[in-house]
Write a protein that holds these residues in place. Structure first.
Motif, PDB file in Angstrom:
ATOM      1  N   VAL A 138      47.145  20.336  41.722  1.00 32.24           N
ATOM      2  CA  VAL A 138      46.269  20.826  42.775  1.00 32.24           C
ATOM      3  C   VAL A 138      44.864  20.290  42.550  1.00 32.24           C
ATOM      4  O   VAL A 138      44.365  20.291  41.423  1.00 32.24           O
ATOM      5  CB  VAL A 138      46.242  22.373  42.772  1.00 32.24           C
ATOM      6  CG1 VAL A 138      45.290  22.905  43.835  1.00 32.24           C
ATOM      7  CG2 VAL A 138      47.644  22.933  42.963  1.00 32.24           C
ATOM      8  N   THR A 139      44.241  19.839  43.624  1.00 35.72           N
ATOM      9  CA  THR A 139      42.836  19.435  43.565  1.00 35.72           C
ATOM     10  C   THR A 139      42.029  20.449  44.363  1.00 35.72           C
ATOM     11  O   THR A 139      42.329  20.715  45.534  1.00 35.72           O
ATOM     12  CB  THR A 139      42.635  18.030  44.157  1.00 35.72           C
ATOM     13  OG1 THR A 139      43.451  17.109  43.440  1.00 35.72           O
ATOM     14  CG2 THR A 139      41.170  17.602  44.063  1.00 35.72           C
ATOM     15  N   VAL A 140      41.020  21.017  43.689  1.00 37.36           N
ATOM     16  CA  VAL A 140      40.133  21.984  44.346  1.00 37.36           C
ATOM     17  C   VAL A 140      38.762  21.353  44.541  1.00 37.36           C
ATOM     18  O   VAL A 140      38.368  20.454  43.805  1.00 37.36           O
ATOM     19  CB  VAL A 140      40.022  23.301  43.534  1.00 37.36           C
ATOM     20  CG1 VAL A 140      41.369  24.007  43.471  1.00 37.36           C
ATOM     21  CG2 VAL A 140      39.480  23.064  42.147  1.00 37.36           C
ATOM     22  N   ALA A 141      38.049  21.849  45.544  1.00 38.31           N
ATOM     23  CA  ALA A 141      36.744  21.274  45.875  1.00 38.31           C
ATOM     24  C   ALA A 141      35.676  21.639  44.847  1.00 38.31           C
ATOM     25  O   ALA A 141      34.827  20.811  44.522  1.00 38.31           O
ATOM     26  CB  ALA A 141      36.307  21.744  47.265  1.00 38.31           C
ATOM     27  N   ASP A 142      35.720  22.853  44.321  1.00 38.41           N
ATOM     28  CA  ASP A 142      34.660  23.353  43.455  1.00 38.41           C
ATOM     29  C   ASP A 142      35.167  23.517  42.021  1.00 38.41           C
ATOM     30  O   ASP A 142      36.115  24.273  41.787  1.00 38.41           O
ATOM     31  CB  ASP A 142      34.161  24.698  43.988  1.00 38.41           C
ATOM     32  CG  ASP A 142      32.908  25.193  43.293  1.00 38.41           C
ATOM     33  OD1 ASP A 142      32.616  24.753  42.162  1.00 38.41           O
ATOM     34  OD2 ASP A 142      32.229  26.054  43.891  1.00 38.41           O
ATOM     35  N   PRO A 143      34.547  22.831  41.058  1.00 42.22           N
ATOM     36  CA  PRO A 143      34.985  22.959  39.659  1.00 42.22           C
ATOM     37  C   PRO A 143      34.979  24.399  39.143  1.00 42.22           C
ATOM     38  O   PRO A 143      35.741  24.737  38.243  1.00 42.22           O
ATOM     39  CB  PRO A 143      33.975  22.110  38.878  1.00 42.22           C
ATOM     40  CG  PRO A 143      33.396  21.175  39.880  1.00 42.22           C
ATOM     41  CD  PRO A 143      33.436  21.889  41.202  1.00 42.22           C
ATOM     42  N   VAL A 144      34.174  25.259  39.732  1.00 43.87           N
ATOM     43  CA  VAL A 144      34.118  26.666  39.323  1.00 43.87           C
ATOM     44  C   VAL A 144      35.469  27.357  39.563  1.00 43.87           C
ATOM     45  O   VAL A 144      35.798  28.326  38.891  1.00 43.87           O
ATOM     46  CB  VAL A 144      32.980  27.391  40.091  1.00 43.87           C
ATOM     47  CG1 VAL A 144      33.015  28.884  39.880  1.00 43.87           C
ATOM     48  CG2 VAL A 144      31.640  26.813  39.697  1.00 43.87           C
ATOM     49  N   HIS A 145      36.264  26.846  40.484  1.00 45.68           N
ATOM     50  CA  HIS A 145      37.518  27.498  40.864  1.00 45.68           C
ATOM     51  C   HIS A 145      38.739  27.022  40.073  1.00 45.68           C
ATOM     52  O   HIS A 145      39.848  27.494  40.340  1.00 45.68           O
ATOM     53  CB  HIS A 145      37.779  27.302  42.355  1.00 45.68           C
ATOM     54  CG  HIS A 145      36.839  28.071  43.205  1.00 45.68           C
ATOM     55  ND1 HIS A 145      36.335  27.596  44.389  1.00 45.68           N
ATOM     56  CD2 HIS A 145      36.274  29.291  43.035  1.00 45.68           C
ATOM     57  CE1 HIS A 145      35.520  28.481  44.917  1.00 45.68           C
ATOM     58  NE2 HIS A 145      35.467  29.522  44.113  1.00 45.68           N
ATOM     59  N   VAL A 146      38.557  26.128  39.122  1.00 44.06           N
ATOM     60  CA  VAL A 146      39.714  25.584  38.404  1.00 44.06           C
ATOM     61  C   VAL A 146      40.486  26.686  37.671  1.00 44.06           C
ATOM     62  O   VAL A 146      41.707  26.793  37.796  1.00 44.06           O
ATOM     63  CB  VAL A 146      39.293  24.454  37.439  1.00 44.06           C
ATOM     64  CG1 VAL A 146      40.433  24.074  36.505  1.00 44.06           C
ATOM     65  CG2 VAL A 146      38.841  23.244  38.245  1.00 44.06           C
ATOM     66  N   ALA A 147      39.818  27.519  36.910  1.00 39.16           N
ATOM     67  CA  ALA A 147      40.506  28.570  36.153  1.00 39.16           C
ATOM     68  C   ALA A 147      41.181  29.556  37.098  1.00 39.16           C
ATOM     69  O   ALA A 147      42.327  29.971  36.866  1.00 39.16           O
ATOM     70  CB  ALA A 147      39.533  29.287  35.227  1.00 39.16           C
ATOM     71  N   LEU A 148      40.513  29.918  38.169  1.00 42.03           N
ATOM     72  CA  LEU A 148      41.093  30.832  39.147  1.00 42.03           C
ATOM     73  C   LEU A 148      42.326  30.208  39.794  1.00 42.03           C
ATOM     74  O   LEU A 148      43.345  30.878  39.980  1.00 42.03           O
ATOM     75  CB  LEU A 148      40.059  31.211  40.207  1.00 42.03           C
ATOM     76  CG  LEU A 148      40.549  32.073  41.374  1.00 42.03           C
ATOM     77  CD1 LEU A 148      41.128  33.393  40.869  1.00 42.03           C
ATOM     78  CD2 LEU A 148      39.413  32.310  42.362  1.00 42.03           C
ATOM     79  N   ALA A 149      42.239  28.934  40.122  1.00 45.14           N
ATOM     80  CA  ALA A 149      43.381  28.247  40.744  1.00 45.14           C
ATOM     81  C   ALA A 149      44.598  28.286  39.832  1.00 45.14           C
ATOM     82  O   ALA A 149      45.728  28.490  40.293  1.00 45.14           O
ATOM     83  CB  ALA A 149      43.011  26.808  41.098  1.00 45.14           C
ATOM     84  N   GLU A 150      44.397  28.112  38.542  1.00 46.95           N
ATOM     85  CA  GLU A 150      45.516  28.183  37.587  1.00 46.95           C
ATOM     86  C   GLU A 150      46.151  29.572  37.633  1.00 46.95           C
ATOM     87  O   GLU A 150      47.375  29.703  37.621  1.00 46.95           O
ATOM     88  CB  GLU A 150      45.026  27.857  36.180  1.00 46.95           C
ATOM     89  CG  GLU A 150      44.489  26.445  36.007  1.00 46.95           C
ATOM     90  CD  GLU A 150      45.567  25.402  35.761  1.00 46.95           C
ATOM     91  OE1 GLU A 150      46.562  25.734  35.102  1.00 46.95           O
ATOM     92  OE2 GLU A 150      45.392  24.268  36.232  1.00 46.95           O
ATOM     93  N   GLN A 151      45.340  30.618  37.702  1.00 45.37           N
ATOM     94  CA  GLN A 151      45.851  31.998  37.758  1.00 45.37           C
ATOM     95  C   GLN A 151      46.540  32.290  39.091  1.00 45.37           C
ATOM     96  O   GLN A 151      47.459  33.112  39.155  1.00 45.37           O
ATOM     97  CB  GLN A 151      44.711  32.988  37.547  1.00 45.37           C
ATOM     98  CG  GLN A 151      44.073  32.927  36.180  1.00 45.37           C
ATOM     99  CD  GLN A 151      42.813  33.791  36.109  1.00 45.37           C
ATOM    100  OE1 GLN A 151      42.502  34.538  37.027  1.00 45.37           O
ATOM    101  NE2 GLN A 151      42.089  33.674  35.009  1.00 45.37           N
ATOM    102  N   MET A 152      46.109  31.634  40.134  1.00 43.02           N
ATOM    103  CA  MET A 152      46.656  31.892  41.466  1.00 43.02           C
ATOM    104  C   MET A 152      48.126  31.518  41.578  1.00 43.02           C
ATOM    105  O   MET A 152      48.828  32.019  42.458  1.00 43.02           O
ATOM    106  CB  MET A 152      45.826  31.165  42.533  1.00 43.02           C
ATOM    107  CG  MET A 152      44.477  31.808  42.744  1.00 43.02           C
ATOM    108  SD  MET A 152      43.308  30.914  43.817  1.00 43.02           S
ATOM    109  CE  MET A 152      44.232  29.660  44.629  1.00 43.02           C
ATOM    110  N   HIS A 153      48.627  30.669  40.672  1.00 37.40           N
ATOM    111  CA  HIS A 153      50.056  30.330  40.706  1.00 37.40           C
ATOM    112  C   HIS A 153      50.913  31.557  40.429  1.00 37.40           C
ATOM    113  O   HIS A 153      51.979  31.719  41.025  1.00 37.40           O
ATOM    114  CB  HIS A 153      50.368  29.195  39.728  1.00 37.40           C
ATOM    115  CG  HIS A 153      49.846  27.880  40.206  1.00 37.40           C
ATOM    116  ND1 HIS A 153      50.446  27.165  41.219  1.00 37.40           N
ATOM    117  CD2 HIS A 153      48.765  27.167  39.828  1.00 37.40           C
ATOM    118  CE1 HIS A 153      49.767  26.059  41.443  1.00 37.40           C
ATOM    119  NE2 HIS A 153      48.736  26.031  40.611  1.00 37.40           N
TER     120      HIS A 153
END
Length: 166
Positions: free
Chosen positions: A116-131
């Motif tokens: 997954v590519t996210v626009a904001d680097p701040v959201h990387v950790a959250l994106a991992e948890q969102m799975h």
């Protein structure tokens, strides 16, 4: 119809009668069509191991496809709820199916590998948890009796994972 109920229907039509039906195991084709009104016909068969046509989709591939699609769609939904802008999503999914001595079989596990590519680097950790959250709401993952494992990779719009702190 109640809003909490969704009904699905389709027709599976066997097209593999070569003239003698199922007179023997090798005398018939496993070819079939999956027909859903308003959609192109899906050409199906068995896995080549089971005398199927490798140029057609088999049920095992379609189960894996359904899990990967459902997870992606659930993940995108969760992303909107968390206000995480996803720019791209690609999954290289795999599944392990075991055959039993009696000729039956079952999937033992499926592994999804979403990148997954996210626009904001701040959201990387959250994106991992969102799975995990996406898996919890994925209709198909909730319906199977084997584990669906996630090995996600999240990058930023610049294409690189952010530096790990610590």
């Amino acid at each position: 119809m109640a809003l909490d109920q969704h009904h699905y229907s389709l027709t599976v039509r066997w097209t593999g009668n070569r003239g003698s039906g199922t007179s023997s195991y090798r005398e018939y084709s496993r070819d079939h069509d999956v027909e859903i009104p308003g959609l192109p016909v899906l050409k199906g068969s068995a896995d080549p191991t089971f005398h199927g046509d490798r140029s057609r989709y088999n049920p095992e591939q379609l189960l894996l496809t359904a899990l990967a699609q459902c997870h992606m769609l659930s993940f995108l939904h969760v992303a909107v709820r968390h206000r995480v802008v996803v720019l791209s999503y690609e999954d290289h999914a795999s599944g392990l199916m075991r055959l039993n001595r009696d000729g039956s079989g079952q999937f033992e596990t499926v592994t999804l590998r979403p990148h997954v590519t996210v626009a904001d680097p701040v959201h990387v950790a959250l994106a991992e948890q969102m799975h995990r959250e996406a898996n919890a709401v994925c209709f198909i993952a909730r319906s199977v009796n084997f584990p669906v494992v996630h090995v996600p990779v999240t990058t930023t719009a610049e294409g690189e994972p952010p530096a790990q702190s610590g």
